[in-house]
Motif scaffolding. Structure first.
Motif, PDB file in Angstrom:
ATOM      1  N   ASP A 442      -2.683  -8.739 -11.883  1.00  0.00           N
ATOM      2  CA  ASP A 442      -2.829 -10.195 -11.866  1.00  0.00           C
ATOM      3  C   ASP A 442      -1.503 -10.852 -11.493  1.00  0.00           C
ATOM      4  O   ASP A 442      -0.521 -10.756 -12.227  1.00  0.00           O
ATOM      5  N   ILE A 443      -1.512 -11.525 -10.351  1.00  0.00           N
ATOM      6  CA  ILE A 443      -0.274 -12.132  -9.850  1.00  0.00           C
ATOM      7  C   ILE A 443       0.237 -13.198 -10.822  1.00  0.00           C
ATOM      8  O   ILE A 443       1.429 -13.478 -10.891  1.00  0.00           O
ATOM      9  N   ALA A 444      -0.694 -13.756 -11.587  1.00  0.00           N
ATOM     10  CA  ALA A 444      -0.306 -14.817 -12.524  1.00  0.00           C
ATOM     11  C   ALA A 444       0.700 -14.304 -13.550  1.00  0.00           C
ATOM     12  O   ALA A 444       1.515 -15.057 -14.056  1.00  0.00           O
ATOM     13  N   LYS A 624      -8.397 -15.030  -5.913  1.00  0.00           N
ATOM     14  CA  LYS A 624      -7.910 -14.118  -6.939  1.00  0.00           C
ATOM     15  C   LYS A 624      -7.931 -12.684  -6.411  1.00  0.00           C
ATOM     16  O   LYS A 624      -6.993 -11.920  -6.603  1.00  0.00           O
ATOM     17  N   GLU A 625      -9.029 -12.365  -5.714  1.00  0.00           N
ATOM     18  CA  GLU A 625      -9.142 -11.018  -5.170  1.00  0.00           C
ATOM     19  C   GLU A 625      -8.079 -10.802  -4.105  1.00  0.00           C
ATOM     20  O   GLU A 625      -7.484  -9.727  -4.009  1.00  0.00           O
ATOM     21  N   GLN A 626      -7.811 -11.850  -3.304  1.00  0.00           N
ATOM     22  CA  GLN A 626      -6.799 -11.734  -2.264  1.00  0.00           C
ATOM     23  C   GLN A 626      -5.427 -11.428  -2.843  1.00  0.00           C
ATOM     24  O   GLN A 626      -4.735 -10.525  -2.393  1.00  0.00           O
ATOM     25  N   SER A 627      -5.043 -12.184  -3.883  1.00  0.00           N
ATOM     26  CA  SER A 627      -3.717 -11.957  -4.454  1.00  0.00           C
ATOM     27  C   SER A 627      -3.696 -10.600  -5.145  1.00  0.00           C
ATOM     28  O   SER A 627      -2.703  -9.891  -5.122  1.00  0.00           O
ATOM     29  N   VAL A 632      -1.965  -4.908  -5.120  1.00  0.00           N
ATOM     30  CA  VAL A 632      -2.362  -3.505  -5.122  1.00  0.00           C
ATOM     31  C   VAL A 632      -1.845  -2.800  -3.876  1.00  0.00           C
ATOM     32  O   VAL A 632      -1.303  -1.695  -3.963  1.00  0.00           O
ATOM     33  N   THR A 633      -1.937  -3.442  -2.710  1.00  0.00           N
ATOM     34  CA  THR A 633      -1.440  -2.780  -1.495  1.00  0.00           C
ATOM     35  C   THR A 633       0.069  -2.565  -1.582  1.00  0.00           C
ATOM     36  O   THR A 633       0.567  -1.505  -1.217  1.00  0.00           O
ATOM     37  N   ILE A 688       2.181  -1.582 -15.500  1.00  0.00           N
ATOM     38  CA  ILE A 688       3.105  -1.108 -14.475  1.00  0.00           C
ATOM     39  C   ILE A 688       2.879  -1.862 -13.164  1.00  0.00           C
ATOM     40  O   ILE A 688       1.769  -1.958 -12.662  1.00  0.00           O
ATOM     41  N   SER A 689       3.966  -2.430 -12.638  1.00  0.00           N
ATOM     42  CA  SER A 689       3.884  -3.161 -11.382  1.00  0.00           C
ATOM     43  C   SER A 689       4.870  -2.564 -10.396  1.00  0.00           C
ATOM     44  O   SER A 689       5.615  -1.640 -10.706  1.00  0.00           O
TER      45      SER A 689
END
Lengths: 782, 192
Positions: A442-444, A624-627, A632-633, A688-689
């Protein structure tokens, strides 16, 4: 000093070069903060470009303002004054607090164009029957208190087109009104919506604008003593951006200042001399300047994130001079000491470079920049330590007395050697059975905006009828009219989707601005003056309307038939301009219409509809899916590269060491520490990011450095003490810096700090556990 | 009580002074109205408009349930129901199949009327004084209360509201709009 000596001194030459490079870097480096620049260009899908266009679009220029803390009448009064004060700054395209929506020329505009804008204009509406029905309805409405405002318009608009236009434009969440101005539904806050002239990402301008709003607010407060308790609330994308920048700046300033002091104090105390501390900065700054210059040269700019993250990563290059200082013995020459530890140091630095080298091959500019930054930074710091630093070290050498405690600490860990296997098994087992999500998607969660501020933003947005949207349909085309025509054609299928329950509603630009074609066809549906008059007279029969009441109606219809069609420019300066701009805008060479979808329940159904449509100019976007996809990529790319980097490091080590036993005693501690760190992070609730992964690469580099030094061939126990002490000093400085970072409120800082601090601790512990005790070793690392 | 339909400015004449009643003060009226119970009445309303050649008539039932619920149920010539509850209005027109709920402040005229009548019914003169200037005439058995908007924005839709009454009952409501239109409602209480 003879001329020859002056030329031959590498330090002098280096400082000259460094000064020149540094000045050049300061003068030419472009630091960019736009996130879009980090997106891979080759792989950028249309969606991602559009996402950017949306982020940078009109909605990013909105500042939502609330006033609270006083009775609503007082707040409303203050709102009026504040709006007037803000108007004087000339920073805004528009300032809206509900006032203009009630007066202004906007309503006149709508009224003038009602026959082109009303969705109900059809021939049948102006027949005798159609008109009679309309008049009967109007008669009925005269008895209700609900249509009082329309009464004055009745003579000119008996078919109620104006009302239909307003109705079709009404958003479902329009602001509540108190004494003509917007308020929250609970009447605790008075509201304003301002659109800045400056772009939302232009942080310098936005910062100034926001401080001018605060100034205008203070001016407002001084106007009336009853205003004094009022508080100002500001939210919006630009406000958040400015706040984030400020938080990052203050936090990084404070953290680096405290870290610098801690490390300096530690080094000065350890060596009982400030010299090592001061000289350690030489390789670090050299690496930093070289890294900035090379990234700027190759990419044309350096991203703010690269700079901040990269600087943290190569901060550990102070380890190299510390290793050197720790190994200095009086009576020996610096030259021979550096030559002695150089192979180990170079192997450590080399493997780190290989690890980060992998990132450089990334197609993602963000990772590639970071890779290059680290490679150049580490390489230069290492080389400077080897050739520039030694002549600078004054005699007598500063020495440390950490040798004995370091050895004792090592022995302590070594006693637990038999438990090492557990350090591999337990984390694997724990990570295997844990049901908590492992990855951050979640980018948020990367933002530093406190939860309360996000909640405030949501409340104000909702109250102003400008909710943030998650689902969109995007329509593109070469011209404005083309896009408008296309969206009109989509009205039917979208309506069907609503009926099928996929969503609750949608907002098409054509709802506000019909295509020229539609407007012309509406004009064609209006009867000529003679026919209309005949129909009207027949329709009035039996109804108690005064005889010549509808003269204005006849005139207006006649005029509407000849009228120019309305275009987006005609909305300039009205509150609708903003709405329209957010739904329809030009992006580079193409026109884009955005259709926000409301309360989407079945995303599958909508994307399936979009697939079946097979129209490349229309696509469905779940923001949301785009971010989520972007994260993820990026993460997968980082994971892939880190794996390759690790593999390459292993290969290089294997070639260099050529002893399976030594090879495993170098690699096993690292594997153990990495596993324990991941398990610990997970246990602490961290997801983990990308930032954890890149930090793990740093841990890998540090760990290698430690194990290589632990396993270095030494000639005497004294030398061994020095080596272990140097590892301890390096480890302590790293833990001081990164441990401090892990207390940061900024999620990215915390991620890096926590990972590296834990990693350093574990690397030291694991390396010590498996370190060899013998002095003259069988397999040599030289 | 019988009131004859008459010219718009005649509401004062509906309050003949009775010799044995002493002149009424606002405070007296407030006390009389505060004791108000649930209210159930029939009404007839006549709408006069400058746009029309003759007035329009409606009739139906009015209900008031303290503290803040009012219902106007029109039965002829078409069915229409307004229920005002606190700040919300529920509107229904069964014939047209309309049923919706909205906030009072979206319709200033309805808001002015609702708050005016509701506050008068409950003797909440405090609220009334915030919005209107109040004038009272007559006696307890036959009084008239005139409400004129204080606020400019309300004055745009309401010229004045005149209520007449008998002790704690309201017997007529006369609403004047600035454009010259007005509506006169005659109320007859139904025994509970």
């Amino acid at each position: 000093l003879s001329a020859r000596k002056w030329y031959g001194n590498p330090a002098t030459l280096w400082f000259l070069l460094l000064t020149v490079l540094g000045c050049w870097a300061l003068a030419t480096t472009r630091v960019q903060t736009e996130l879009s620049l980090l997106f891979p260009e080759g792989r950028t899908s249309k969606q991602q470009l559009l996402l950017n266009a949306l982020r940078e679009g009109p909605s990013s220029r909105l500042i939502l303002i609330g006033l609270e803390g006083a009775p609503i009448d007082v707040l409303t009064e203050a709102n009026r004054v504040l709006a007037a004060n803000m108007q004087k700054t000339r920073d805004f395209v528009s300032i809206n607090n509900g006032e203009r929506a009630n007066t202004g020329n906007e309503k006149d505009q709508l009224f003038r164009y009602r026959y082109l804008l009303s969705p109900n204009i059809k021939k049948a509406r102006f027949t005798t029957h159609g008109l009679h029905q309309a008049l009967a309805n109007r008669l009925h409405e005269l008895t209700t208190p609900l249509s009082s405002l329309l009464k004055s318009k009745l003579p000119a608009d008996p078919t109620n087109e104006y009302w239909h236009v307003v109705q079709s434009w009404m958003t479902d969440t329009k602001p509540r009104i108190h004494k003509g101005l917007w308020v929250t539904p609970d009447r605790s806050r008075s509201l304003l919506l301002a659109e800045t002239k400056a772009a939302g990402f232009d942080l310098d301008k936005q910062r100034h604008i926001q401080s001018r709003i605060r100034k205008a607010f203070r001016l407002t407060l001084s106007k009336d003593p009853t205003f004094r308790p009022i508080r100002l609330l500001l939210t919006g994308p630009a406000v958040f951006a400015v706040e984030t920048e400020r938080t990052v700046k203050t936090e990084s300033t404070w953290l680096s200042l405290i870290a610098l002091m801690l490390v300096a104090a530690f080094l000065v105390a350890t060596f009982r001399s400030p010299t090592p501390m001061i000289l350690s900065l030489v390789p670090l700054f050299s690496g930093m300047v070289a890294a900035v210059v090379s990234v700027n040269l190759l990419f044309g700019f350096i991203h703010g994130i690269t700079l901040a993250f990269g600087a943290t990563l190569i901060g550990v290059t102070v380890d190299y001079p510390i290793h050197l200082f720790s190994h200095l013995v009086d009576g020996d020459s610096v030259k021979s000491r550096i030559a002695d530890i150089w192979p180990t140091m170079f192997l450590g630095a080399g493997t780190t470079i290989i690890g980060y080298g992998a990132l450089w091959f990334s197609g993602f500019p963000g990772l590639a920049q970071l890779g290059l930054f680290a490679i150049v930074g580490v390489l230069v710091a290492c080389v400077v330590t080897r050739w520039v630093l030694p002549p600078l070290i004054p005699k007598p050498f500063p020495t440390n007395r950490l040798g004995k405690p370091a050895i004792r600490l090592t022995h302590f860990f070594q006693r637990g050697r038999s438990l090492f296997l557990l350090l591999i098994i337990l984390p694997v087992f724990y990570l295997g059975v844990s049901t908590e999500p492992f990855w951050e998607t979640d980018i948020a969660n990367f933002t530093t905006i406190p939860r309360e501020e996000k909640e405030l933003d949501r409340q104000l947005r909702q109250a102003m009828g400008a909710p943030s949207v998650r689902d969109l349909i995007v329509i593109t085309g070469p011209t404005e009219q083309d896009v408008l025509g296309h969206s009109e054609a989509l009205k039917q299928p979208l309506h069907l989707l609503v009926q099928q329950g996929a969503m609750e509603g949608y907002d098409l630009a054509t709802r506000y601005l019909p295509s020229r074609k539609t407007q012309v066809s509406r004009q064609a549906a209006l009867p000529d003056p003679e026919t209309l008059k005949t129909h009207l007279l027949a329709a009035m029969r039996g109804l108690p309307f005064k005889k010549h009441l509808f003269e204005p109606f006849l005139q207006d219809v006649a005029q509407a038939r000849m009228q120019d069609t309305i275009a987006s420019e005609d909305f300039q300066g009205t509150t609708l301009e903003l709405k329209l701009q957010s739904l329809l805008f030009k992006d580079k060479e193409q026109w884009v219409s955005v259709v926000p979808l409301r309360a989407v329940k079945d995303r599958g159904m909508i994307s399936q509809w979009n697939d079946v449509l097979e129209d490349p100019r229309v696509f469905y976007l779940d923001l949301k899916e785009q971010s989520h996809d972007i994260i993820v990529t990026y993460r997968d790319e980082a994971l892939r590269l880190v794996s390759w980097g690790t593999f390459a490091i292993c290969v290089v080590l294997a070639i260099r060491i050529r002893s399976l036993w030594l090879f495993s005693s170098v690699l096993l501690p690292i594997a153990g520490s990495l596993l324990v760190v991941m398990a610990l992070l997970h246990f602490l609730g961290e997801r983990i990011s990308l930032f954890h992964l890149s930090s793990l690469l740093l841990v890998l580099g540090l760990g290698l450095d430690y194990t290589l030094f632990f396993n270095r061939t030494v000639d005497s126990p004294a030398q061994r003490n020095q080596t272990v002490a140097s590892i301890l000093i390096c480890g302590t400085t790293t833990i001081l810096v990164f441990g401090l970072l892990s207390f940061s409120e900024i999620p990215v800082f915390r991620a890096i700090g926590l990972t590296v601090a834990l990693g350093t601790l574990m690397s030291f512990a694991c390396s010590a556990m498996l370190a060899r005790n013998d002095v003259a070793s069988r397999a040599s690392l030289r | 009580m019988i009131i004859t339909w008459s010219a718009p400015q005649s509401e004062q004449s509906t309050v003949p002074k009775e010799a044995h009643d002493s002149p009424l003060t606002l405070h007296d009226l407030q006390v009389a109205l505060t004791t108000h119970p649930t209210y159930h009445a029939t009404f007839q309303e006549k709408h006069f408009s400058t746009l029309l050649t003759k007035p329009l008539m409606t009739s139906g039932i009015l209900t008031f349930t303290p503290p803040a619920t009012m219902e106007k149920h029109i039965l002829t010539p078409f069915e229409e129901i307004y229920v005002v509850e606190e700040e919300q209005v529920h509107f229904e027109n069964p014939l047209k199949g309309i049923s919706k709920t909205f906030f009072l402040d979206e319709h200033p005229l309805l808001q002015g009327i609702s708050i005016g009548v509701r506050s008068a019914l409950t003797g909440d003169f405090e609220t009334l004084r915030h919005i209107f200037t109040l004038k009272v005439e007559g006696t307890k058995s036959q009084w008239a209360l005139r409400l004129e908007p204080l606020d400019d924005s309300l004055a745009e839709v309401i010229d004045c509201i005149s209520l007449t009454g008998h002790h704690h009952d309201i017997t007529s409501i006369n609403i004047h709009e600035p454009n010259g239109d007005y509506a006169l409602m005659i109320i007859e209480k139904v025994a509970n």
